[in-house]
Design an enzyme around this catalytic site. Structure first.
Site, PDB file in Angstrom:
ATOM      1  N   GLY A 166      44.105  34.424  36.370  1.00 25.50           N
ATOM      2  CA  GLY A 166      43.027  34.006  37.261  1.00 25.50           C
ATOM      3  C   GLY A 166      41.891  33.321  36.519  1.00 25.50           C
ATOM      4  O   GLY A 166      41.316  32.334  36.993  1.00 25.50           O
ATOM      5  N   THR A 167      41.564  33.834  35.347  1.00 24.04           N
ATOM      6  CA  THR A 167      40.458  33.274  34.578  1.00 24.04           C
ATOM      7  C   THR A 167      40.723  31.799  34.235  1.00 24.04           C
ATOM      8  O   THR A 167      39.852  30.940  34.406  1.00 24.04           O
ATOM      9  CB  THR A 167      40.241  34.092  33.291  1.00 24.04           C
ATOM     10  OG1 THR A 167      39.912  35.437  33.668  1.00 24.04           O
ATOM     11  CG2 THR A 167      39.119  33.516  32.437  1.00 24.04           C
ATOM     12  N   CYS A 198      34.964  43.812  33.623  1.00 22.30           N
ATOM     13  CA  CYS A 198      34.462  42.837  32.656  1.00 22.30           C
ATOM     14  C   CYS A 198      33.017  43.085  32.276  1.00 22.30           C
ATOM     15  O   CYS A 198      32.529  42.550  31.297  1.00 22.30           O
ATOM     16  CB  CYS A 198      34.609  41.430  33.202  1.00 22.30           C
ATOM     17  SG  CYS A 198      36.257  41.139  33.825  1.00 22.30           S
ATOM     18  N   ASN A 214      35.123  41.139  44.154  1.00 21.27           N
ATOM     19  CA  ASN A 214      35.894  42.181  43.482  1.00 21.27           C
ATOM     20  C   ASN A 214      35.158  43.516  43.400  1.00 21.27           C
ATOM     21  O   ASN A 214      35.770  44.567  43.358  1.00 21.27           O
ATOM     22  CB  ASN A 214      36.301  41.715  42.078  1.00 21.27           C
ATOM     23  CG  ASN A 214      35.159  41.099  41.310  1.00 21.27           C
ATOM     24  OD1 ASN A 214      34.525  40.143  41.771  1.00 21.27           O
ATOM     25  ND2 ASN A 214      34.876  41.624  40.140  1.00 21.27           N
ATOM     26  N   SER A 222      45.922  35.381  40.931  1.00 16.99           N
ATOM     27  CA  SER A 222      46.346  36.039  39.700  1.00 16.99           C
ATOM     28  C   SER A 222      47.479  37.019  39.979  1.00 16.99           C
ATOM     29  O   SER A 222      47.479  37.709  41.000  1.00 16.99           O
ATOM     30  CB  SER A 222      45.146  36.773  39.100  1.00 16.99           C
ATOM     31  OG  SER A 222      45.566  37.567  38.014  1.00 16.99           O
ATOM     32  N   GLN A 258      41.059  38.235  44.747  1.00 17.37           N
ATOM     33  CA  GLN A 258      41.089  39.527  45.441  1.00 17.37           C
ATOM     34  C   GLN A 258      41.606  39.406  46.868  1.00 17.37           C
ATOM     35  O   GLN A 258      41.965  40.417  47.478  1.00 17.37           O
ATOM     36  CB  GLN A 258      39.683  40.162  45.455  1.00 17.37           C
ATOM     37  CG  GLN A 258      39.199  40.617  44.103  1.00 17.37           C
ATOM     38  CD  GLN A 258      39.986  41.793  43.540  1.00 17.37           C
ATOM     39  OE1 GLN A 258      40.711  42.503  44.246  1.00 17.37           O
ATOM     40  NE2 GLN A 258      39.858  42.008  42.242  1.00 17.37           N
TER      41      GLN A 258
END
Ligand SMILES: *Cc1c(COP(=O)(O)O)cnc(C)c1O
Length: 387
Positions: A72-73, A325, A152, A200, A180
């Protein structure tokens, strides 16, 4: 001791079917998907199949609109940097929100250093953006609006269709971090009218280190990873065949099971009811209705989320303060802060994010385990004392 995993917004347990689908591509089918010989061809075929399954889950018009990434990043980075590079001559203004995931926020901050202008839209007390503020923020230099589908930390769902309508009217690209939302909400990219969308694997019971970006046909985007001609010249690098196959399988299962997956909401509401009827001074964070079915973020007033998490962990229950994170830092959540949550509540927030493997017995265990922990911590809290 019972083990209860309630951190599914951080990552999910991979499904057995996904692992089974991946295994042949970790063992016998090891050819490079770009090789035209008998070792490469089945790998290519598997990638094509997975691309079709992901396109189907997202409701894309064609499989060519799906590009696989390392997660996803990377999808978020590619969408934002790719559009900024492609539309340099048109403008340098991006609009996003104050509550995005770090993958979007830190990409925007990086681009600010490179000369981009970024508007961070505010949110209301439930975490929803203001559409008039969005309209007002758009200038003739605006090239991209990037707003997450669902948050999220708190699970709040943004008015994605209205946002994309505004973007279309102004001729601005719209990207959504739907990491999400995918697998939890039934939607089609053509209905929400997104030009770009990130997803993701490991948030939908698939493998970690694999994701995808949907790029609507005709969208101008500059490649960010240079090398070979992989992924239709959009993302170079030998394909992660087992990961892609796993993502495809997870997508296929998700498509079929979204209605069933949504029933998790009943379990979540049961947990919320159980917690609020046994503990005082609890505050729900996020929108009461427009919220992901699996997410429950609550503040235990006057306490610190970290100590609650550590105490629950000792009882076998895994939850988090919000975002994996940002944990490890004692900074309050940027999401709750943007929502205007007061200090006695931002510190004490805990996110329970449910998944398909949770049971009612899991909820009962939490409902039973939590009150004595909260009680004990509050007797030690100088803040609660002065209340
Ligand atoms: C998990 C997550 C990401 C990051 O995805 P990775 O695959 O872990 O890189 C980005 N945005 C949101 C909203 C997420 O929940």
């Amino acid at each position: 001791m019972r083990k209860v995993y309630l951190d599914n917004n951080a990552t999910t347990r991979m499904r057995g079917e996904v692992l089974e689908a991946m295994l042949p591509y970790c063992k016998d089918i090891y050819g490079n998907a770009s090789s035209i010989h008998q070792f490469g061809r089945p790998a290519r075929k598997a990638i094509d199949g997975a691309r079709a399954d992901v396109a189907d889950l997202l409701g894309a018009a064609s499989a060519e609109e799906i590009i696989f990434t390392s997660g996803g990043t990377e999808a978020d980075n590619f969408a934002i940097k790719g559009v900024v590079h492609a539309l340099r001559s048109k403008g340098n203004h991006i609009i996003t929100t104050a509550i995005e995931h770090q993958a979007v926020l830190n990409t925007c901050k990086f681009l600010e250093k490179e000369g981009c202008k970024v508007t961070y839209l505010s949110v209301d007390k439930h975490g929803i953006i203001n559409l008039d503020e969005l309209k007002r923020a758009i200038t003739d230099k605006t090239i991209l609006i990037t707003i997450m589908y669902a948050n999220n930390e708190i699970g709040t769902i943004e008015p994605i269709e209205e946002i994309s309508k505004i973007a279309k009217e102004k001729g601005v690209y719209f990207h959504t971090d739907a990491i999400q939302a995918v697998g939890k909400l039934a939607f089609k990219v053509k209905d929400i009218n997104a030009d770009l969308l990130s997803m993701s694997g490991h948030k939908i019971y698939g493998p970690k280190g694999i994701g995808a970006i949907y790029i609507k046909k005709g969208t101008k985007i500059t490649q960010q990873t240079h090398g070979g001609h992989h992924e239709m010249n959009k993302r170079a690098g030998t394909e992660n065949v087992p990961g892609i196959v796993g993502l495809g399988k997870a997508a296929k299962l998700a498509k079929k099971e979204i209605p069933e997956e949504y029933k998790i909401k009943d379990l979540r509401d049961y947990l919320y009811k159980g917690i609020t009827s046994n503990i005082e001074d609890v505050r729900l964070n996020g929108h009461p209705e427009k919220r992901l079915p699996n997410t429950l973020n609550i503040s235990f007033t006057y306490l610190e989320g970290e100590s609650i998490i550590l105490n629950l962990d000792m009882e076998g229950i895994a939850v988090s303060t919000g975002s994996a994170c940002t944990s490890g830092t004692l900074e309050p959540s940027h999401v709750l802060t943007a929502m205007g949550v007061d200090a006695v509540n931002t510190q004490g927030s805990v996110r329970f994010s449910l998944g398909r493997y949770n049971t009612k017995e899991d909820m009962d265990y939490v409902i039973e385990t939590l009150p004595p922990i909260i009680k004990r911590l509050r007797t030690m809290s100088p803040l609660y004392d002065k209340k």
